[in-house]
Design a protein around this motif. Structure first.
Motif, PDB file in Angstrom:
ATOM      1  N   TYR A  20       5.188  -9.582   7.606  1.00 60.29           N
ATOM      2  CA  TYR A  20       4.510  -9.616   8.901  1.00 60.29           C
ATOM      3  C   TYR A  20       3.648  -8.374   9.106  1.00 60.29           C
ATOM      4  N   SER A  21       4.158  -7.192   8.707  1.00 61.66           N
ATOM      5  CA  SER A  21       3.376  -5.966   8.892  1.00 61.66           C
ATOM      6  C   SER A  21       2.097  -5.993   8.069  1.00 61.66           C
ATOM      7  N   VAL A  22       2.141  -6.597   6.885  1.00 65.72           N
ATOM      8  CA  VAL A  22       0.930  -6.711   6.076  1.00 65.72           C
ATOM      9  C   VAL A  22      -0.056  -7.669   6.730  1.00 65.72           C
ATOM     10  N   MET A  23       0.414  -8.813   7.170  1.00 64.04           N
ATOM     11  CA  MET A  23      -0.488  -9.792   7.755  1.00 64.04           C
ATOM     12  C   MET A  23      -1.047  -9.335   9.104  1.00 64.04           C
ATOM     13  N   ALA A  24      -0.382  -8.400   9.755  1.00 63.11           N
ATOM     14  CA  ALA A  24      -0.879  -7.888  11.037  1.00 63.11           C
ATOM     15  C   ALA A  24      -1.815  -6.699  10.862  1.00 63.11           C
ATOM     16  N   ASN A  25      -2.124  -6.329   9.636  1.00 63.89           N
ATOM     17  CA  ASN A  25      -3.013  -5.194   9.376  1.00 63.89           C
ATOM     18  C   ASN A  25      -4.462  -5.622   9.587  1.00 63.89           C
ATOM     19  N   ASP A  26      -5.115  -5.023  10.577  1.00 64.38           N
ATOM     20  CA  ASP A  26      -6.494  -5.410  10.907  1.00 64.38           C
ATOM     21  C   ASP A  26      -7.478  -5.040   9.809  1.00 64.38           C
ATOM     22  N   VAL A  27      -7.166  -4.009   9.030  1.00 63.33           N
ATOM     23  CA  VAL A  27      -8.105  -3.562   7.996  1.00 63.33           C
ATOM     24  C   VAL A  27      -8.333  -4.658   6.955  1.00 63.33           C
TER      25      VAL A  27
END
Length: 641
Positions: free
Chosen positions: A89-96
């Motif tokens: 989830y933290s990867v998929m929520a990365n805006d970059v």
């Protein structure tokens, strides 16, 4: 079972046995040593061809479960599953990471529209008089196209189909031809907009905007070093890069130019003006002459527009002063002189006072203060704004203007009809692509748009170029979207696997062991930088840049603060160093891309030999960047002070 599988499994077993032999005894082995074992096993599995993302994910899950089980066996499974979900989830929520599919989509659109063929032909003719013109045009085309696409395999493959047969036919050395194509194709790794810089920024927590600004000049420097090497080889060894024949350097003039008497020996602008005014080209429509005159004057018009905008910015007046004056401070009261500012409150009558001590005289009554009225303190008084006055242009502006005018005059002095045709070819192939790239980079570097917004603008620009060149159709859109989704999914799964792997590595204490080992060596910052770059250079032989970034950067980055090394500068060195992942044998992917489309007589050993000098140039570029950090840090410091 196939022999290759048996061979791979036997190598894997041998390496695992060697790892266990080098590890401490089980009684002395800690969880940190198991983390190092996991790191070694992941590298071995990737070298044997296992999928990188799922190898990282599987190894991370297994060793994370062991780490949790060693502390709380009852919660090991639940904590491991929670770790997987949270990291994904933290990867998929990365805006970059949103900009990655957009940049990839832009690259596939430009590639599928087949713009590289027209670009290479126009650059080839434009640089016909330069020593090693075919190799020079190849490197420039690769640099521009790699910048637009960022896909090394696509650039090397297409240039192998276009440039390699042309260079071999012209008598160029096979090694020089292969080296120019493979090295030029790898420039897309460094020159922004680069997917590698986005991945590094997301992994190391560095601003992608600053990385793009910092990588611009090192990328241009590396391309110029390649060009200097090719020109030097063509001068010293003409047999490796023979000059083009005279008939191949002649540009055929169109019909309207041939109708003008002596067009081959005339400059374009005066010839077109005389043809419009007089009967020198009576059979040529005036519309054709006027349109070509406008094209010939485009450099002058662009220069006037740029310098006019620069003059307006240089002479812009200062900001008008505010209409309210700051409130003045109240004057100090000099009680000794009795000069009190303002009206003072009189003492109250009948106040209770302490009785006098016996034997002491009663205190004399204080004299009543005289109320002295002074000037009231200044409040916010409106001030009439003055008209803004334009500043005079600086001396540097006039120097640049004079140099530009002289250069423009020299340009038009030698701007013949043949060069007008070359300029038209560049206008239809190089300039649209260059304008799109500069618009994307400029909007990012100057803060006009975020990388994601600029990537969306670039994807739309690639779509417009495909339509303008009449290459757009439903199949092109479908293939580009399919390849974009495929590549993006690979990158995202790679990030998820890397995140799980890094968490397991930290849980086991592997990072602490590495930190203690490196810090125990008592290295200076220079020694640590050399050690890190040598390790990355060696890792570039068996691994690709994606694996090096997502696996090893989380190990190096925490150590940078101890040695006072800027993560931005370290990332620029890594980006330049990681080009060796595509140029260094035995796993030089560029060589295999080129071998797949090259003639049968071109061997893999010849391609490897051709890449070695360019690998040496890369090392020279790394040394120059380290010795002169301003090459990469000057632009970010100027733009983002």
């Amino acid at each position: 079972m196939r022999k290759e599988i048996w061979f791979g499994l036997s190598i894997l077993i041998a390496i695992v046995v060697a790892l266990f032999a080098l590890m401490p005894a089980p009684a002395d082995m800690s969880n940190g040593h198991l983390g190092l074992l996991m790191l070694a096993l992941v590298v071995v599995a990737i070298m044997l061809g296992f999928p990188t993302a799922f190898t990282l994910m599987g190894m991370g899950m297994m060793f994370a479960w062991f780490a949790f089980h060693s502390s709380d066996p009852s919660q090991a499974t639940q904590l491991t599953l929670d770790l997987m979900v949270q990291r994904a989830y933290s990867v998929m929520a990365n805006d970059v990471l949103i900009s990655i599919p957009l940049f990839i989509f832009m690259g596939y659109l430009v590639e599928r529209a087949n713009l590289i063929e027209r670009l290479f032909k126009s650059l080839h003719i434009a640089m016909a008089r330069v020593p090693g013109s075919l190799a020079v045009a190849t490197i420039v085309t690769c640099a521009i196209f790699a910048t637009a696409t960022g896909i090394v395999g696509a650039v090397v493959t297409l240039m192998g189909l276009l440039a390699l047969p042309a260079m071999l036919k012209a008598g160029y050395s096979t090694q020089l031809s292969a080296g120019a194509i493979t090295a030029g194709g790898c420039l897309g790794i460094l020159i922004p907009p680069s997917v590698l810089l986005i991945v590094y920024g997301a992994t190391a927590g560095v601003s992608v905007v600053k990385l793009y600004a910092g990588a611009l000049f090192p990328g241009i420097m590396l391309a110029l070093l390649y060009l200097a090497y090719v020109i030097l080889i063509a001068k010293l060894k003409p047999s490796m890069a023979p000059p083009l024949a005279a008939e191949e350097r002649v540009v055929a003039l169109p019909a309207f130019a041939q109708a003008i008497p002596g067009a081959y020996n005339k400059t374009a602008v005066p010839g077109l003006v005389r043809a419009i005014k007089g009967p020198r080209a009576a059979n040529v429509p005036s519309r054709t002459l006027v349109s070509h005159l406008f094209v010939a004057l485009l450099p002058a018009l662009a220069f006037v527009a740029v310098m006019g905008l620069a003059y307006r910015m240089a002479t812009a007046p200062e900001a008008a002063p505010t209409e309210l004056v700051e409130m003045s401070a109240q004057q100090d009261v000099d009680s000794a002189a009795g000069d009190a500012g303002g009206l003072q409150e009189p003492p109250a009558e009948g106040d209770l006072a302490e009785p006098p001590v016996e034997g002491e005289a009663a205190p004399a009554a204080a004299p009543a203060p005289v109320a002295v009225a002074t000037e009231p303190s200044t409040l916010a008084v409106p001030v009439a704004p003055s008209d803004p006055v334009a500043k005079p242009a600086s001396r540097s502006y006039w120097i640049v203007l004079a140099i530009g005018v002289v250069a423009l005059g020299v340009f038009y002095l030698y701007f013949s009809f043949a060069r007008l045709e070359i300029f038209k070819m560049l206008l239809g192939s190089l300039f649209p692509l260059a304008i799109m790239i500069l618009a994307v980079l400029g909007s990012i570097v100057f803060g006009l748009a975020t990388p994601t917004e600029a990537a969306a603008m670039g994807a739309f620009g690639g779509l417009i170029l495909a339509i303008a060149y009449r290459r757009f159709n439903f199949n092109l859109l479908r293939e580009s979207a399919h390849l974009t989704a495929k590549t993006t999914a690979m990158v995202c799964w790679l990030f998820v696997g890397s995140s799980i792997f890094s968490a397991a590595f930290a849980l086991l204490g592997g990072q602490e062991i590495i930190n203690a080992w490196v810090l125990g060596m008592d290295l200076t910052p220079v020694q640590f930088m050399i050690l890190a770059q040598v390790v990355i250079f060696l890792l570039g032989w068996p691994l690709e840049w994606t694996e090096i970034i997502v696996i090893f950067m989380p190990i190096f980055v925490p150590l940078l603060a101890h040695f006072n090394i800027d993560p931005l500068f370290f990332g620029l060195l890594v980006a330049m160093n990681l080009q060796t992942a595509f140029l260094s044998p035995p796993v030089a992917m560029s060589a295999f891309y080129l071998k797949g489309v090259s003639p049968p007589h071109v061997t893999l050993n010849q391609i490897f030999l051709g890449m070695l000098p360019f690998m040496g140039i890369q090392i020279l570029g790394i040394i120059l960047l380290y010795m002169f950090p301003a090459i990469g840090l000057w632009l970010p410091e100027v733009l983002y002070k």
